[in-house]
Design an enzyme around this catalytic site. Structure first.
Site, PDB file in Angstrom:
ATOM      1  N   SER A  38      41.430  28.357  24.197  1.00  0.00           N
ATOM      2  CA  SER A  38      42.935  27.999  24.068  1.00  0.00           C
ATOM      3  C   SER A  38      43.375  27.566  25.359  1.00  0.00           C
ATOM      4  O   SER A  38      44.387  27.809  25.859  1.00  0.00           O
ATOM      5  CB  SER A  38      43.754  29.063  23.705  1.00  0.00           C
ATOM      6  OG  SER A  38      44.944  28.783  23.275  1.00  0.00           O
ATOM      7  N   CYS A  42      45.218  18.832  26.988  1.00  0.00           N
ATOM      8  CA  CYS A  42      46.175  17.642  27.227  1.00  0.00           C
ATOM      9  C   CYS A  42      46.644  17.548  28.752  1.00  0.00           C
ATOM     10  O   CYS A  42      47.092  16.747  29.335  1.00  0.00           O
ATOM     11  CB  CYS A  42      47.149  17.814  26.383  1.00  0.00           C
ATOM     12  SG  CYS A  42      46.573  17.966  24.791  1.00  0.00           S
ATOM     13  N   THR A 274      35.823  21.575   3.204  1.00  0.00           N
ATOM     14  CA  THR A 274      34.729  20.787   3.134  1.00  0.00           C
ATOM     15  C   THR A 274      34.358  20.810   1.762  1.00  0.00           C
ATOM     16  O   THR A 274      34.905  21.414   0.706  1.00  0.00           O
ATOM     17  CB  THR A 274      33.639  21.399   4.121  1.00  0.00           C
ATOM     18  OG1 THR A 274      33.157  22.681   3.617  1.00  0.00           O
ATOM     19  CG2 THR A 274      34.441  21.588   5.499  1.00  0.00           C
TER      20      THR A 274
HETATM   21  P1  FAD Z   1      38.945  20.931  20.652  1.00  0.00           P
HETATM   22  O1  FAD Z   1      40.435  21.344  20.900  1.00  0.00           O
HETATM   23  O2  FAD Z   1      38.309  19.889  21.538  1.00  0.00           O
HETATM   24  O3  FAD Z   1      38.141  22.252  20.543  1.00  0.00           O
HETATM   25  C1  FAD Z   1      36.775  22.350  20.095  1.00  0.00           C
HETATM   26  C2  FAD Z   1      36.341  23.336  20.991  1.00  0.00           C
HETATM   27  O4  FAD Z   1      35.107  23.815  20.109  1.00  0.00           O
HETATM   28  C3  FAD Z   1      35.733  23.146  22.177  1.00  0.00           C
HETATM   29  O5  FAD Z   1      36.179  23.976  23.116  1.00  0.00           O
HETATM   30  C4  FAD Z   1      34.152  23.241  22.008  1.00  0.00           C
HETATM   31  O6  FAD Z   1      33.473  23.766  23.175  1.00  0.00           O
HETATM   32  C5  FAD Z   1      33.925  23.901  21.056  1.00  0.00           C
HETATM   33  N1  FAD Z   1      32.752  24.026  20.066  1.00  0.00           N
HETATM   34  C6  FAD Z   1      32.292  22.886  19.588  1.00  0.00           C
HETATM   35  N2  FAD Z   1      31.016  22.964  18.976  1.00  0.00           N
HETATM   36  C7  FAD Z   1      30.603  24.295  19.198  1.00  0.00           C
HETATM   37  C8  FAD Z   1      29.742  25.180  18.545  1.00  0.00           C
HETATM   38  N3  FAD Z   1      28.887  24.614  18.031  1.00  0.00           N
HETATM   39  N4  FAD Z   1      29.991  26.585  18.789  1.00  0.00           N
HETATM   40  C9  FAD Z   1      30.855  27.145  19.519  1.00  0.00           C
HETATM   41  N5  FAD Z   1      31.900  26.421  20.071  1.00  0.00           N
HETATM   42  C10 FAD Z   1      31.913  25.042  19.848  1.00  0.00           C
HETATM   43  N6  FAD Z   1      46.161  15.119  22.346  1.00  0.00           N
HETATM   44  C11 FAD Z   1      47.534  14.984  22.046  1.00  0.00           C
HETATM   45  O7  FAD Z   1      48.156  15.044  20.948  1.00  0.00           O
HETATM   46  N7  FAD Z   1      48.396  14.723  23.286  1.00  0.00           N
HETATM   47  C12 FAD Z   1      47.893  14.681  24.351  1.00  0.00           C
HETATM   48  O8  FAD Z   1      48.620  14.364  25.383  1.00  0.00           O
HETATM   49  C13 FAD Z   1      46.573  14.909  24.646  1.00  0.00           C
HETATM   50  N8  FAD Z   1      45.861  14.606  25.715  1.00  0.00           N
HETATM   51  C14 FAD Z   1      44.537  14.839  25.892  1.00  0.00           C
HETATM   52  C15 FAD Z   1      43.977  14.857  27.180  1.00  0.00           C
HETATM   53  C16 FAD Z   1      42.609  15.071  27.442  1.00  0.00           C
HETATM   54  C17 FAD Z   1      42.179  15.096  28.907  1.00  0.00           C
HETATM   55  C18 FAD Z   1      41.808  15.364  26.364  1.00  0.00           C
HETATM   56  C19 FAD Z   1      40.390  15.576  26.567  1.00  0.00           C
HETATM   57  C20 FAD Z   1      42.406  15.526  25.044  1.00  0.00           C
HETATM   58  C21 FAD Z   1      43.612  15.218  24.632  1.00  0.00           C
HETATM   59  N9  FAD Z   1      44.399  15.289  23.442  1.00  0.00           N
HETATM   60  C22 FAD Z   1      45.702  15.040  23.384  1.00  0.00           C
HETATM   61  C23 FAD Z   1      43.418  15.546  22.367  1.00  0.00           C
HETATM   62  C24 FAD Z   1      43.616  16.979  21.885  1.00  0.00           C
HETATM   63  O9  FAD Z   1      43.288  17.777  22.931  1.00  0.00           O
HETATM   64  C25 FAD Z   1      42.609  17.209  20.817  1.00  0.00           C
HETATM   65  O10 FAD Z   1      42.799  16.433  19.753  1.00  0.00           O
HETATM   66  C26 FAD Z   1      42.450  18.565  20.327  1.00  0.00           C
HETATM   67  O11 FAD Z   1      42.117  19.536  21.281  1.00  0.00           O
HETATM   68  C27 FAD Z   1      41.608  18.671  19.153  1.00  0.00           C
HETATM   69  O12 FAD Z   1      41.507  19.855  18.768  1.00  0.00           O
HETATM   70  P2  FAD Z   1      40.100  20.542  18.169  1.00  0.00           P
HETATM   71  O13 FAD Z   1      40.290  21.987  17.883  1.00  0.00           O
HETATM   72  O14 FAD Z   1      39.606  19.535  16.918  1.00  0.00           O
HETATM   73  O15 FAD Z   1      38.932  20.451  19.255  1.00  0.00           O
END
Ligand code: FAD
Length: 819
Positions: A38, A42, A274
């Site tokens: 967590s 961003c 899924t």
């Molecule tokens: P994530 O938040 O990326 O979380 C996925 C997690 O899963 C990761 O920590 C990874 O380590 C873990 N994981 C993957 N595979 C495995 C596995 N096999 N086993 C255990 N753990 C695993 N979005 C906005 O809306 N506004 C913004 O301003 C913005 N700015 C951003 C700036 C940056 C630098 C970045 C990188 C992203 C930004 N985003 C922004 C995008 C946003 O952060 C993502 O869309 C969002 O975090 C996606 O959520 P998620 O849960 O799908 O993936």
């Protein structure tokens, strides 16, 4: 119920927290392969510059706190390796001691996110090459900056992460160059909107290489890296950040036999399930439906990930919730500018073959008279029945609020007619009685009701001159910022009294800086029976889009605290002008008025919140022969210091200070004489240049003005002396006499006869040919004033102009004559 969650950031953490609130007795375990859960991904770019000061601020919560508050079992540094769907177990690797173990589940939720794309190019494994997606990657960049003290950086990719990284490296003091494969940054924006972002980036010292790609990275001799691009550039840099997009982390799902679409996104239904009903997936890794096209799409943003996590949790807990789909709403800070968009852009609408129209407006973020007012550049895309398909906006403040209103309107299936009526909050510090959202709604509804037809910025150059007349309704003073040579200039206040100058057999394209005054002009003309069309968004858009992307380079006048030019001439008097809150062309008109009152050498410092003024003041001073001493942009305000006149004429016209002086092939001629033979010589030369495709500008002063006079009497108000003067001087080309051998008229008649015999055009015919070939005829305003000649007495198509306009044209010419 035992629920396992893979991924502990946006989607995963929000799902876990929601699940606990709706299912107190469930066992919930989060597996996160990284060291943190967590965290604020961003916010990562903003810690590079120190805008977010403490690294700890990015760690929103910890595994311990999540356990204490929500009774979650959070396991960091644990990578989920595989899923056994039949036995409903997963295999996990403890990355700290490389031990594998199994964990059973009743329900499994995947939120593994996406990973930055690293292309397999030579040199990408260099230690000075980075991506930025999580805390360890941020730490690696910070460590490099600390130990190597880089001076130059290359960012590859002009998406929102690339721009944020680039901005924060600039803030840190690095010289940054951005390489982007497309011809624009920020793909959700239409090109002309992105072009304004380009200009803003360049003003902040960022060097853009658009339409260019990374080819390889070598070790540089004087720098750490040498970045080679497909166009052949070799950019020295001390670090490189790759941000060319992300790829969904879906191998786990694919290997488990879950349905995955060809680009790698996990397929889910609206309940976020899924192809296995016991396995849910959310976030960057999934494919979801577009609310606007109804077709599958994907959107790697935090908002959808977090909402999907909440919906999946509800469904896991036995509720029945659906995710509606996405429309694509995003916002990014680009130095002083905010760029936001929602819904579909022009490219997406065309690809989806959805018929649409669009309109562009410029309006204040809040009441213009309240301090801090600035302009919002707003574009709305809508369907034939008023359906709202998308919007894009740029500005210093209030942009996010307006885009969010449009996003809400799209979600609520509202139309542009609803936007007209939306009752939005208003008090001077916050908005206007007619909010920018209402205004863009009015503009769109005007089109649908048939009150106005809009011509788009990219249709401007293709108009057939036989069918169209371009009518510029700006004030003549604004021409110094951008002049449209093939346009007729009648300013809006004069239009009603000059309708007789307009053709009824052509379409008339009305244009001004923003599209507002030209809309008023369209209404006047249409109600007078003319076929008039509005250039939506106006010439402001022509200004930013006209230069080809490849010629973009570091601005000639970088914004620094240092004076741009230093002159020996000491400022005599220094004035202050506050043009904050004024929309284009307000600041330029204020500057013009002040400079007119000042004496040569006096200086005026002018402040404006219209960011476009930065470029306008540069063009204006160049073409009016005044001197831009310095130019700064900070806190959404442009400050320019302008000295009246030219301390050093050659340098001040821009020739000395430009890195690569551009001296054109064009002709500028001052026509002082009003004698027939000299006038003929002037037009023979001008027509010769025009026939070679070169531009020719003739500046008629004193007796030369007589060449341009209409032969018939024109009803204009004159005093006695002016009338006498007018009566004594020849009225037009037919009445001119030879400079020598006039012989009481016999010599002049003889020459005319010889010209006829040898089929040489008469002077009036030569003038007509010149005008048809685009030769620009300028009448010296000062001479006209002195001689009591009014512009109405001169031939159609002649422009009244000052010396500055002539001087500006002279900078593009390498042939100058005085006749
Ligand atoms: P994530 O938040 O990326 O979380 C996925 C997690 O899963 C990761 O920590 C990874 O380590 C873990 N994981 C993957 N595979 C495995 C596995 N096999 N086993 C255990 N753990 C695993 N979005 C906005 O809306 N506004 C913004 O301003 C913005 N700015 C951003 C700036 C940056 C630098 C970045 C990188 C992203 C930004 N985003 C922004 C995008 C946003 O952060 C993502 O869309 C969002 O975090 C996606 O959520 P998620 O849960 O799908 O993936």
């Amino acid at each position: 119920m035992k629920v396992l969650i893979v991924g502990g950031v946006a989607g995963g953490a929000s799902a876990a927290a929601r699940l606990r609130r709706v299912s107190e007795n469930s066992e919930i375990i989060i597996f996160e392969k990284g060291p943190y859960v967590s965290f604020a991904n961003c916010g990562l770019p903003y810690h590079l510059s120190g805008t977010i000061k403490e690294r700890e601020q990015l760690l929103v919560t910890s595994a311990e706190d999540l356990h204490k508050l929500l009774n979650l079992d959070v396991r960091t540094n644990q990578e989920v390796l595989s899923i056994d769907r039949e036995n409903k177990t997963i295999t996990v690797r403890d990355l700290l001691n490389q031990r594998d173990y199994a964990e059973s589940y009743d329900k499994l939720l995947l939120s593994p996110g996406a990973s930055p794309i690293v292309p397999p190019l030579p040199g990408v494994d260099h230690e000075g090459v980075f991506v930025l997606h999580n805390i360890p990657e941020l730490d690696a960049i910070l460590e490099w900056i600390k130990t190597h003290q880089p001076k130059r950086a290359v960012v590859v990719g002009g998406g929102f992460i690339g721009l944020e990284v680039a901005e924060n490296l600039v803030e840190l003091g690095l010289k940054v160059e951005l390489v982007e494969m497309l011809n624009q940054v920020m793909a959700p924006l239409d090109y002309e909107m992105a072009a304004e972002v380009h200009e803003h980036l360049e003003m902040h010292g960022l060097e853009l290489h658009l339409g260019d790609g990374l080819k390889s990275i070598e070790t540089g001799s004087e720098s750490t890296l040498l970045v080679n691009t497909s166009s052949g550039l070799n950019i020295p840099a001390d670090m490189l950040v790759l941000s060319i997009g992300v790829r969904p982390n879906s191998n786990l799902a694919k290997d488990a036999g879950l349905e995955v679409e060809p680009r790698g996104h996990i397929c889910v239904n609206s309940r976020m399930q899924t192809s296995d009903p016991n396995i849910y997936a959310v976030g960057d890794a999934v494919q979801i439906d577009s609310c606007l096209t109804g077709k599958p799409t994907f959107l790697a943003l935090a908002g959808p990930a977090s909402k999907q996590g909440r919906i999946a949790a509800d469904n896991i807990a036995g509720r029945d919730m659906s995710f509606r789909g996405v429309i694509g709403t995003s916002v990014v800070k680009v130095f002083d500018l905010t760029a936001a968009s929602t819904g579909l852009n022009t490219r997406q609408l065309k690809e989806a073959q959805i018929p649409f129209d669009s309109v562009t407006t410029f309006s204040h973020n809040h009441a213009g008279y309240y301090p801090g007012a600035s302009q919002i550049h707003f574009k709305l895309l809508f369907g034939p029945q008023g359906q709202i398909y998308g919007a894009q906006a740029l500005g210093v403040s209030g942009v996010d609020k307006r885009i969010d209103v449009i996003a809400t309107a799209i979600h609520g299936n509202m139309t542009v007619f609803d936007l007209e009526e939306l009752e939005l909050s208003y008090a001077p510090p916050y908005g206007s009685a007619r909010d920018p959202v209402n205004i863009v709604g009015f503009a769109a509804a005007n089109i649908l009701r048939g009150d106005v037809e809009a011509l788009q910025w990219d249709q401007f150059d293709d108009l057939d001159a036989d069918k169209w007349l371009k009518l510029d309704v700006r004030y003549p003073e604004e021409q110094a910022v951008l002049s449209i040579p093939d346009a007729l200039n009648i300013s809006l206040p004069e239009l009603r009294s000059r309708l007789n100058e307009l053709p009824r057999d052509k379409r008339i394209l009305c244009m001004c800086s923003t599209g507002q005054r030209s809309y008023f002009a369209v209404r006047i003309l249409r109600q007078n029976g003319f076929d008039a069309v509005n250039l939506t968004g106006g010439l402001n858009i022509q200004k930013t889009t006209r230069k080809p992307e490849k010629t973009m380079k570091q601005p000639d006048l970088p914004l620094t605290t240092e004076p741009v030019q230093s002159f020996s001439a000491e400022p005599k008097v220094e004035y202050q002008v506050d043009a904050c809150g004024l929309q284009c062309p307000g600041p330029i008109l204020k500057l013009y008025t002040k400079v007119k009152e000042m004496n040569d050498g006096d200086v005026v410092q002018i402040k404006a919140t219209d960011l476009g003024f930065a470029k306008d003041v540069e063009a204006w001073t160049k073409s009016t022969g005044n001197t831009l001493l310095d130019l700064k942009m900070a806190g959404g305000e442009v400050t320019a210091r302008v000295q009246k006149g030219l301390a050093n004429p050659v340098e001040s016209l821009g020739l000395a200070q430009l890195p690569t002086p551009t001296v054109g092939k064009d002709l500028t001629m001052v026509v002082f004489s009003g004698e027939l033979d000299k006038a003929i010589a002037a037009f023979i030369i001008a027509n010769g240049f025009a026939s070679l495709g070169q531009k020719a500008t003739l500046f008629f002063t004193f007796w030369g003005l007589n060449i341009l006079r209409k032969p018939e009497p024109v009803a204009v108000k004159k005093n006695f002396v002016e009338k006498m003067f007018g009566w004594m001087m020849p009225k037009g080309a037919e009445k001119l006499t030879l400079s020598q051998m006039h012989m009481m008229g016999a010599g002049t008649a003889m020459i005319k006869g010889i010209m006829k015999k040898y089929n040489v055009d008469s002077l009036p015919e030569m003038i007509r040919t010149a005008q048809e070939n685009g030769v620009r005829l300028l009448a010296c305003q000062m001479s006209m004033d002195l001689m009591g000649i009014k512009i109405e007495e001169l031939m159609d198509g002649v422009e009244a102009a000052g010396v500055a306009t002539m001087a500006a044209s002279a900078t593009d010419s390498n042939t100058h004559y005085f006749i």
